[in-house]
Scaffold this motif. Structure first.
Motif, PDB file in Angstrom:
ATOM      1  N   ASN B   8       0.802  -1.229   0.000  1.00  0.00           N
ATOM      2  CA  ASN B   8       0.000   0.000   0.000  1.00  0.00           C
ATOM      3  C   ASN B   8       0.836   1.281   0.000  1.00  0.00           C
ATOM      4  N   ILE B   9       2.142   1.105  -0.217  1.00  0.00           N
ATOM      5  CA  ILE B   9       3.012   2.293  -0.271  1.00  0.00           C
ATOM      6  C   ILE B   9       3.333   2.596  -1.724  1.00  0.00           C
ATOM      7  N   HIS B  10       2.973   3.786  -2.167  1.00  0.00           N
ATOM      8  CA  HIS B  10       3.239   4.147  -3.555  1.00  0.00           C
ATOM      9  C   HIS B  10       4.011   5.458  -3.597  1.00  0.00           C
ATOM     10  N   ALA B  11       5.032   5.457  -4.436  1.00  0.00           N
ATOM     11  CA  ALA B  11       5.886   6.637  -4.526  1.00  0.00           C
ATOM     12  C   ALA B  11       5.048   7.859  -4.869  1.00  0.00           C
ATOM     13  N   GLY B  12       5.330   8.953  -4.206  1.00  0.00           N
ATOM     14  CA  GLY B  12       4.649  10.205  -4.516  1.00  0.00           C
ATOM     15  C   GLY B  12       3.278  10.344  -3.879  1.00  0.00           C
ATOM     16  N   ARG B  13       2.818   9.285  -3.172  1.00  0.00           N
ATOM     17  CA  ARG B  13       1.519   9.405  -2.516  1.00  0.00           C
ATOM     18  C   ARG B  13       1.686   9.750  -1.047  1.00  0.00           C
ATOM     19  N   GLN B  14       0.679  10.364  -0.484  1.00  0.00           N
ATOM     20  CA  GLN B  14       0.715  10.688   0.940  1.00  0.00           C
ATOM     21  C   GLN B  14       0.734   9.383   1.748  1.00  0.00           C
ATOM     22  N   PRO B  15       1.258   9.414   2.978  1.00  0.00           N
ATOM     23  CA  PRO B  15       1.222   8.210   3.815  1.00  0.00           C
ATOM     24  C   PRO B  15      -0.217   7.795   4.099  1.00  0.00           C
ATOM     25  N   LEU B  16      -0.416   6.522   4.358  1.00  0.00           N
ATOM     26  CA  LEU B  16      -1.757   6.031   4.655  1.00  0.00           C
ATOM     27  C   LEU B  16      -2.285   6.659   5.948  1.00  0.00           C
ATOM     28  N   SER B  17      -3.470   7.223   5.875  1.00  0.00           N
ATOM     29  CA  SER B  17      -4.119   7.738   7.079  1.00  0.00           C
ATOM     30  C   SER B  17      -4.653   6.550   7.862  1.00  0.00           C
ATOM     31  N   LEU B  18      -5.129   6.822   9.062  1.00  0.00           N
ATOM     32  CA  LEU B  18      -5.697   5.745   9.873  1.00  0.00           C
ATOM     33  C   LEU B  18      -6.857   5.079   9.140  1.00  0.00           C
ATOM     34  N   LYS B  19      -7.689   5.909   8.507  1.00  0.00           N
ATOM     35  CA  LYS B  19      -8.856   5.376   7.802  1.00  0.00           C
ATOM     36  C   LYS B  19      -8.424   4.463   6.650  1.00  0.00           C
ATOM     37  N   GLU B  20      -7.462   4.944   5.865  1.00  0.00           N
ATOM     38  CA  GLU B  20      -6.986   4.129   4.743  1.00  0.00           C
ATOM     39  C   GLU B  20      -6.344   2.839   5.240  1.00  0.00           C
ATOM     40  N   TYR B  21      -5.621   2.950   6.342  1.00  0.00           N
ATOM     41  CA  TYR B  21      -4.954   1.767   6.883  1.00  0.00           C
ATOM     42  C   TYR B  21      -5.988   0.734   7.338  1.00  0.00           C
ATOM     43  N   THR B  22      -7.028   1.192   8.014  1.00  0.00           N
ATOM     44  CA  THR B  22      -8.021   0.223   8.508  1.00  0.00           C
ATOM     45  C   THR B  22      -8.836  -0.366   7.358  1.00  0.00           C
ATOM     46  N   THR B  23      -9.097   0.415   6.313  1.00  0.00           N
ATOM     47  CA  THR B  23      -9.860  -0.163   5.194  1.00  0.00           C
ATOM     48  C   THR B  23      -9.017  -1.143   4.370  1.00  0.00           C
ATOM     49  N   THR B  24      -7.692  -1.118   4.559  1.00  0.00           N
ATOM     50  CA  THR B  24      -6.860  -2.099   3.858  1.00  0.00           C
ATOM     51  C   THR B  24      -6.436  -3.229   4.809  1.00  0.00           C
ATOM     52  N   GLY B  25      -7.215  -3.438   5.855  1.00  0.00           N
ATOM     53  CA  GLY B  25      -6.951  -4.579   6.745  1.00  0.00           C
ATOM     54  C   GLY B  25      -6.148  -4.239   7.977  1.00  0.00           C
ATOM     55  N   GLY B  26      -5.916  -2.966   8.199  1.00  0.00           N
ATOM     56  CA  GLY B  26      -5.120  -2.555   9.358  1.00  0.00           C
ATOM     57  C   GLY B  26      -5.872  -2.721  10.670  1.00  0.00           C
ATOM     58  N   TYR B  27      -5.126  -2.981  11.731  1.00  0.00           N
ATOM     59  CA  TYR B  27      -5.606  -3.134  13.112  1.00  0.00           C
ATOM     60  C   TYR B  27      -6.512  -4.351  13.327  1.00  0.00           C
ATOM     61  N   ILE B  28      -6.668  -5.188  12.304  1.00  0.00           N
ATOM     62  CA  ILE B  28      -7.405  -6.451  12.505  1.00  0.00           C
ATOM     63  C   ILE B  28      -6.556  -7.404  13.339  1.00  0.00           C
ATOM     64  N   ALA B  29      -5.262  -7.446  13.037  1.00  0.00           N
ATOM     65  CA  ALA B  29      -4.362  -8.333  13.782  1.00  0.00           C
ATOM     66  C   ALA B  29      -4.364  -7.968  15.262  1.00  0.00           C
ATOM     67  N   LEU B  30      -4.350  -6.680  15.551  1.00  0.00           N
ATOM     68  CA  LEU B  30      -4.331  -6.251  16.960  1.00  0.00           C
ATOM     69  C   LEU B  30      -5.615  -6.684  17.675  1.00  0.00           C
ATOM     70  N   GLN B  31      -6.764  -6.484  17.004  1.00  0.00           N
ATOM     71  CA  GLN B  31      -8.033  -6.893  17.622  1.00  0.00           C
ATOM     72  C   GLN B  31      -8.047  -8.383  17.909  1.00  0.00           C
ATOM     73  N   GLN B  32      -7.568  -9.129  16.920  1.00  0.00           N
ATOM     74  CA  GLN B  32      -7.520 -10.587  17.035  1.00  0.00           C
ATOM     75  C   GLN B  32      -6.671 -11.015  18.244  1.00  0.00           C
ATOM     76  N   VAL B  33      -5.496 -10.391  18.353  1.00  0.00           N
ATOM     77  CA  VAL B  33      -4.562 -10.752  19.417  1.00  0.00           C
ATOM     78  C   VAL B  33      -5.140 -10.410  20.790  1.00  0.00           C
ATOM     79  N   LEU B  34      -5.704  -9.211  20.915  1.00  0.00           N
ATOM     80  CA  LEU B  34      -6.216  -8.781  22.212  1.00  0.00           C
ATOM     81  C   LEU B  34      -7.397  -9.642  22.651  1.00  0.00           C
ATOM     82  N   LYS B  35      -8.159 -10.122  21.664  1.00  0.00           N
ATOM     83  CA  LYS B  35      -9.358 -10.895  21.976  1.00  0.00           C
ATOM     84  C   LYS B  35      -9.036 -12.372  22.224  1.00  0.00           C
ATOM     85  N   ASN B  36      -8.165 -12.921  21.391  1.00  0.00           N
ATOM     86  CA  ASN B  36      -8.037 -14.382  21.388  1.00  0.00           C
ATOM     87  C   ASN B  36      -6.713 -14.959  21.859  1.00  0.00           C
TER      88      ASN B  36
END
Lengths: 154, 423
Positions: B8-36
């Protein structure tokens, strides 16, 4: 004497840490940010503020190359002299800067406009040679583009 | 070919915002770990994935974590630190991750902190990365706002604070115990080991220091499993690696590729081969403190074991190419100048030896060398080698020197014979 704002900022940093002394690098950066460099008086003031000896403060101040213990010009040019920039010809850039500014590494122009310092790798080796002026990074530097860059800093 | 860290890193693009990160699967691993998962389960998963430290040493990350005291009797607070003091000359891989996808690092840090039950975390960022500092500050703020950081994260009972520390220069800060001293507001000199930081680190408390790229792998291992991570590579080391090439090549840059691609593929395909009119003479495969390799090694796999078998180290995986128009003596002098300057002065062999080496090389380069200087240099590669100094700085400095004398001996001799630099 440290200003009220400086003391406030230093206290703010120290409050996050287990003991005051641990904030000394931050304190040096805070004072340098406002004054350009760290003079002997500032060393004493920071020592008093963080309850440590002036010698202890100075031992830290002189260790880190981006804490300046001598006066610098209005703008500080850091030219990368590490290996990728060496291969890609930083020496030509250095020669051009010497010619334009009439200063060598470690010196400041007579009008106090620029200080020129060598600096270790800036982490943009794929776009060497590189330099930083007042924190702003310039890459793929050519001698022909130097004037345009320098013009931005008066 | 999967590129989990940089897809998800592309040259010349702005860094991923929190929203973009979560819509590309971000913070799912953390939820999984904390829960299970228990912290021990996370440690075991990462250990099983065979993730090795990407900062240069290549130690199994999960195993490093397993040395931290756990349970109710463990000293508190514990610390998790991301080493973002990327300063190995020729290395520019973590910058890509920091500037391109900061939340990936933050999520990796939270999961790592959970695994060792640390409640305070730092990003130790080198001063020169101003853009990364802005991006991280903003992203840490976003993570607090969203409840990924702070007290009782997602009601799990686990709490974590995160601070950004920007340095004030000096290569030594990248050494993990020197980094701890710098964070404590001291001179960045290394500490004696043992005790290891895992037991007694920052402010004397258990501490883990991991490289940025290492931590960025963690969420992906949680999401996809240890076997998946192992399957990404072309060799027995797991995962992908951010490789880089700089020097006189057509397309210098950094790319995420399976661990174990060959040096030839990196230089000829990804970096586009040598610039017209230049030939490859030598390569530092993993930064300034790794032994030279040459054209005969182009087909070795860029993994920990293969590069070691060829007589060098994978190091940071970002290589510097030396072309045939660049003087090897001048090249090595530049490296030794760097190491002599960056020596912290703590131990005598390094403080005194490196400037001596630098002076000898300079005199050879200027055409003032004597034949016995080569013996003197060789003697230093032993005296400043492993076991004779306090930390790895001087032994690292000796790697390119000893291999330069081995592979480019003719060039050294010619400087001395002709009493000038032939380049």
């Amino acid at each position: 004497m440290l200003s009220k704002e400086e003391i406030q900022d230093i206290d703010h940093e120290a409050a996050k840490l287990p003991y005051k002394k641990a904030a000394v690098i931050e304190a040096l950066k805070i004072v340098q940010q406002r004054r350009g460099w760290i003079n002997d008086e500032s060393v004493d003031d920071i020592a008093r503020c963080l309850e440590m000896s002036a010698a202890e403060v100075d031992s830290v101040a002189t260790f880190y190359n981006l804490i300046f213990r001598r006066p610098v010009g209005r703008h500080v040019i850091l030219l990368c002299d590490s290996i990728s920039c060496y291969v890609m010809g930083y020496k030509k850039i250095y020669e051009a800067l010497q010619e334009k500014l009439k200063i060598r590494f470690g010196e400041t122009t007579a009008d106090q406009r620029f200080t020129l310092l060598p600096n270790a790798c800036m982490g943009c080796c794929d776009r060497a040679p590189a330099l930083i002026i007042n924190g702003e990074l310039y890459t793929d530097i050519e001698t022909e583009t130097l004037d345009d860059i320098l013009l931005k800093y008066t | 070919m999967e590129r989990p860290l940089t897809k998800n890193i592309h040259a010349g693009r702005q860094p991923l915002s929190l929203k973009e990160y979560t819509t590309t699967g971000g913070y799912i691993a953390l939820q999984q770990v904390l829960k299970n998962n228990t912290p021990q389960e996370v440690q075991q998963l990462v250990q099983k994935s065979n993730l090795k430290g990407r900062g240069g040493a290549g130690f199994n990350t999960g195993m490093k974590w397993s040395f931290v005291p756990m349970g109710a009797d463990a000293p508190q607070p514990k610390y998790l630190i991301a080493n973002a003091d990327e300063m190995e000359p020729g290395t520019f891989k973590d910058r890509l991750l920091l500037e391109g996808n900061p939340h990936q690092l933050i999520e990796g840090m939270i999961i790592a902190a959970y695994a060792i039950q640390a409640n305070i975390s730092y990003v130790f960022l080198r001063w020169a990365y101003k853009k990364a500092a802005r991006v991280l500050e903003q992203s840490i703020h976003e993570a607090y706002e969203a409840g990924w950081l702070g007290q009782n994260i997602l009601g799990s009972g686990f709490s974590l604070n995160m601070h950004l520390h920007t340095g004030a220069g000096r290569y030594m800060c990248g050494e993990e115990t020197a980094l701890l001293n710098a964070l404590e507001g001291k001179r960045a000199t290394p500490r004696a080991k043992p005790p290891f930081p895992q037991v007694s680190g920052l402010f004397g408390k258990p501490t883990i220091v991991n490289n940025v790229e290492t931590l960025c792998c963690v969420p992906h291992i949680v999401n996809n499993g240890a076997e998946w991570f192992q399957s990404l590579s072309y060799s027995e080391d797991s995962g992908t690696k951010i490789y880089g090439v700089s020097g006189k090549v057509n397309n210098p840059g950094a790319w995420e590729l399976p661990i174990g691609v060959t040096m030839r593929e990196l230089i000829e395909e990804h970096a586009g081969g040598m610039k017209k009119g230049y030939r490859l003479k030598g390569v530092l495969p993993g930064g300034a403190s790794t032994d030279f390799l040459t054209e005969q090694h182009l087909d070795i796999k860029m993994d920990f074991k293969s590069v070691a078998a060829a007589g060098s180290r994978l190091g940071t995986g970002t290589m510097v190419v030396m072309d045939d128009a660049t003087c090897p003596v001048g090249f090595v002098h530049n490296l030794q100048h760097f190491f002599a300057q960056e020596s912290c002065g703590w131990c005598t062999p390094c403080r005194e030896g490196l400037p001596w080496v630098e002076k000898i090389l300079l005199s050879i380069e200027k055409g003032e060398g004597k034949q016995e200087d080569i013996d003197l240099l060789q003697m230093h590669t032993q005296l400043l080698g492993p076991g004779n100094t306090f930390c790895a700085l001087a032994p690292g400095a000796m790697e390119p020197l000893q291999s330069a004398i081995k592979y480019f001996r003719d060039d050294f001799d010619r400087h001395i014979r002709e009493q000038k630099c032939p380049y």
